[in-house]
Scaffold this active site. Structure first.
Site, mmCIF file in Angstrom:
data_model
loop_
_atom_site.group_PDB
_atom_site.id
_atom_site.type_symbol
_atom_site.label_atom_id
_atom_site.label_comp_id
_atom_site.label_asym_id
_atom_site.label_seq_id
_atom_site.Cartn_x
_atom_site.Cartn_y
_atom_site.Cartn_z
ATOM 1 N N LYS A 93 -8.998 2.341 2.320
ATOM 2 C CA LYS A 93 -9.557 1.158 2.981
ATOM 3 C C LYS A 93 -9.389 1.359 4.473
ATOM 4 O O LYS A 93 -8.281 1.291 5.010
ATOM 5 C CB LYS A 93 -8.852 -0.110 2.502
ATOM 6 N N ASP A 129 0.841 -1.200 0.000
ATOM 7 C CA ASP A 129 0.000 0.000 0.000
ATOM 8 C C ASP A 129 0.876 1.249 0.000
ATOM 9 O O ASP A 129 2.064 1.197 0.321
ATOM 10 C CB ASP A 129 -0.884 0.007 1.253
ATOM 11 N N ASP A 152 -1.555 -2.330 -4.306
ATOM 12 C CA ASP A 152 -2.727 -2.725 -3.518
ATOM 13 C C ASP A 152 -3.590 -1.490 -3.264
ATOM 14 O O ASP A 152 -4.117 -0.917 -4.204
ATOM 15 C CB ASP A 152 -2.286 -3.424 -2.233
ATOM 16 N N ASP A 153 -3.743 -1.056 -2.051
ATOM 17 C CA ASP A 153 -4.576 0.104 -1.740
ATOM 18 C C ASP A 153 -3.722 1.356 -1.573
ATOM 19 O O ASP A 153 -2.545 1.283 -1.207
ATOM 20 C CB ASP A 153 -5.361 -0.146 -0.447
ATOM 21 N N ASP A 193 -4.455 1.876 3.783
ATOM 22 C CA ASP A 193 -5.006 0.643 4.343
ATOM 23 C C ASP A 193 -4.849 0.653 5.859
ATOM 24 O O ASP A 193 -3.736 0.731 6.380
ATOM 25 C CB ASP A 193 -4.275 -0.562 3.749
#
Length: 393
Positions: A255, A191, A215-216, A219
Site C-alpha cells: 500500500k 503492518d 493489516d498490510d 504501508d
C-alpha cells in the site's frame, strides 16, 4: 553497508569514546560492560554509548519491562552500533512492556511505542536482532541516517517495523516481519513495514519479507516523499488469524500511500523486483496517493482483488506481471504509463505461466549475508525478462 570496524579498549570504562560494551541476559548492571563483565540491561549500555561505540548483545532472550529508548546520536564517521555478538541468536521479548496489548480502542502513548524506540536519534546501526511481543517492534520517530540489517520483528502488538515523521536516509535491509497484530484496533494498523505520517528523502527498504501481518504487508500511509523498495516479498497479509470482531484489517501487499484530505502529498516511490502474492486485497496499490511512481519488474500473483491498482498517482509500469488475481490483473487510470507488462500483451497469465508457484521456496532461512535462496519461484516459463526474480544480487 558493512559493519563498522571494532575499536579495542583495554581496562577502560565503557563510557569512553569508541568502547565495546557487552550485555548479557546473565550480566549485571553493576558490571563494567567488558566482555568478561557484561551488563544486564540493554538500556544501560545505550545510556553509556557514545559516538563510535559498539554494543554487543550476547546470546539469549532479554525481557525488559520498559522499552529501550534511543534518543542520542552517533556521527557520520562514528555511528553507534547495536548488534548480536558474532552470530549469536539474540531475542528481545517485549511481552512485559506497557501496551502488550493495549485494550480495544485505547491509545498508546508515543513513548511506549516500540521495543526499540528511536526518536530524534541519528547515525545508529542495528544488526541481527529479533524483536517479539512488543508494542511495535522497531518504532522510529523523527530519526534519520540510521541503518537496520537482518532484523526480525514478529508477533508484535502493533506494526513490526515503523518509521514515522521526519525520516531521511534510513536503510532497512533483509527485514523479516510477520505475525504482527493490533488488538486495540481489531487489525486496522499492524503492518509488516510502515513508513507513515511524515516526509523525508533517501529511505530504502531492500530484501524484506513481510507476511501474515493483520493489516498490510507494507504501508506508506501519509508519507509524502519517495521511498525506494527493492527485492521485497509480501504475502498472506490481511487474514484474521486472531478472531478479531469486527475485523478491520486491509491486506494489501504494497500500500503505497493514502490518508485524509490535506494529508496526501506527492511521493515518487520506486518499486523494483518485488513480489506480492496471496494477500487478502490488492497486490500493489497507490491507495489514493499522488506522485510519480516507477514500478519495474514486479509480480502480483493470486491476490484476492487486483494485481496493480493505480488511479491517483502517475505510475510508469514496465515489465511487470499480474497473474491469477481474484478480481482482475489491473485497475489503471488513463494517466498511467504501461509498457511491456504481462497485461499489455494478448496472453492471459495464470499459475501455469510460471516454472514454479511453490511458495515454500521463498520461506526458508536466510544466508548469513541476508539473502534468501534463489529459486524458480514465479519465473516465466517463456524465459521472458519480465516480472520479479529471487536471484537477488
Amino acid at each position: 553497508m558493512k559493519l563498522v570496524s571494532v575499536w579495542t579498549v583495554a581496562a577502560l570504562l565503557p563510557s569512553c569514546l569508541g568502547a565495546e560494551i557487552y550485555v548479557s541476559p546473565s550480566g549485571s548492571d553493576d558490571a563494567t560492560g567488558a566482555i568478561a563483565s557484561p551488563l544486564k540491561s540493554i538500556q544501560a549500555a545505550v545510556d553509556l554509548a557514545t559516538a563510535g561505540s559498539t554494543i554487543y548483545l550476547r546470546e539469549g532472550t532479554y525481557s525488559p519491562t520498559t522499552n529501550i529508548q534511543i534518543t542520542k546520536s552517533g556521527s557520520a564517521g562514528s555511528p553507534i552500533v547495536l548488534q548480536a555478538y558474532e552470530g549469536e541468536k539474540v531475542v528481545i521479548d517485549g511481552e512485559e512492556m506497557p501496551g502488550t496489548p493495549a485494550e480495544l480502542d485505547a491509545s498508546l502513548d508515543n513513548d511506549d511505542r516500540g521495543i526499540l524506540h528511536i526518536q530524534d536519534a541519528e547515525y545508529w546501526e542495528f544488526y541481527d536482532l529479533e524483536l517479539i511481543n512488543g508494542p511495535y517492534g522497531v518504532y522510529s520517530r523523527d530519526a534519520s541516517n540510521n541503518h537496520y540489517e537482518r532484523i526480525i520483528t514478529r508477533d508484535n502488538y502493533e506494526s513490526g517495523f515503523q518509521l514515522q515523521g521526519a525520516a531521511s536516509n534510513n536503510s532497512v535491509f533483509y527485514l523479516d516481519s510477520y505475525g504482527n497484530r493490533d488488538p486495540r484496533k481489531n487489525g486496522e494498523s499492524a503492518d509488516g513495514f510502515a513508513c507513515k505520517e511524515g516526509e523525508g528523502e533517501g529511505n530504502i527498504l531492500r530484501g524484506a519479507r513481510l507476511w501474515n501481518n493483520v493489516d498490510d504487508g507494507l504501508d506508506l500511509w501519509e508519507f509524502k516523499s519517495a521511498v525506494t523498495i527493492e527485492d521485497t516479498i509480501s504475502w498472506g497479509n490481511g487474514v484474521n488469524r486472531w478472531d478479531f470482531s469486527p475485523f478491520e484489517g486491509d491486506g494489501n501487499g504494497f500500500k503505497l500511500g493514502g490518508g485524509g484530505d490535506g494529508e496526501i502529498g506527492p511521493a515518487n516511490h520506486i518499486i523494483t523486483n518485488c513480489i506480492a502474492f496471496e494477500n487478502s486485497k490488492d497486490g500493489f496499490t497507490d491507495n489514493s496517493q499522488t506522485g510519480d511512481f516507477t514500478l519495474t519488474r514486479n509480480t502480483a500473483s493470486n491476490n484476492a482483488a487486483v494485481g496493480f491498482k493505480f488511479a491517483s498517482a502517475v505510475a510508469t509500469l514496465n515489465d511487470n506481471i499480474a497473474a491469477a488475481n481474484g478480481e482482475k490483473p489491473t485497475s489503471l487510470s488513463a494517466d498511467q504509463i504501461s509498457e511491456g507488462n504481462s497485461w499489455d500483451g494478448s496472453e492471459s497469465w495464470t499459475d501455469s505461466s510460471f516454472i514454479s508457484v511453490d511458495t515454500t521456496l521463498v520461506q526458508g532461512s536466510r544466508a548469513a549475508s541476508g539473502l534468501i535462496e534463489a529459486s524458480d519461484f514465479l519465473l516465466p516459463k517463456s524465459g521472458e525478462a519480465i516480472g520479479a526474480t529471487t536471484h537477488w544480487s
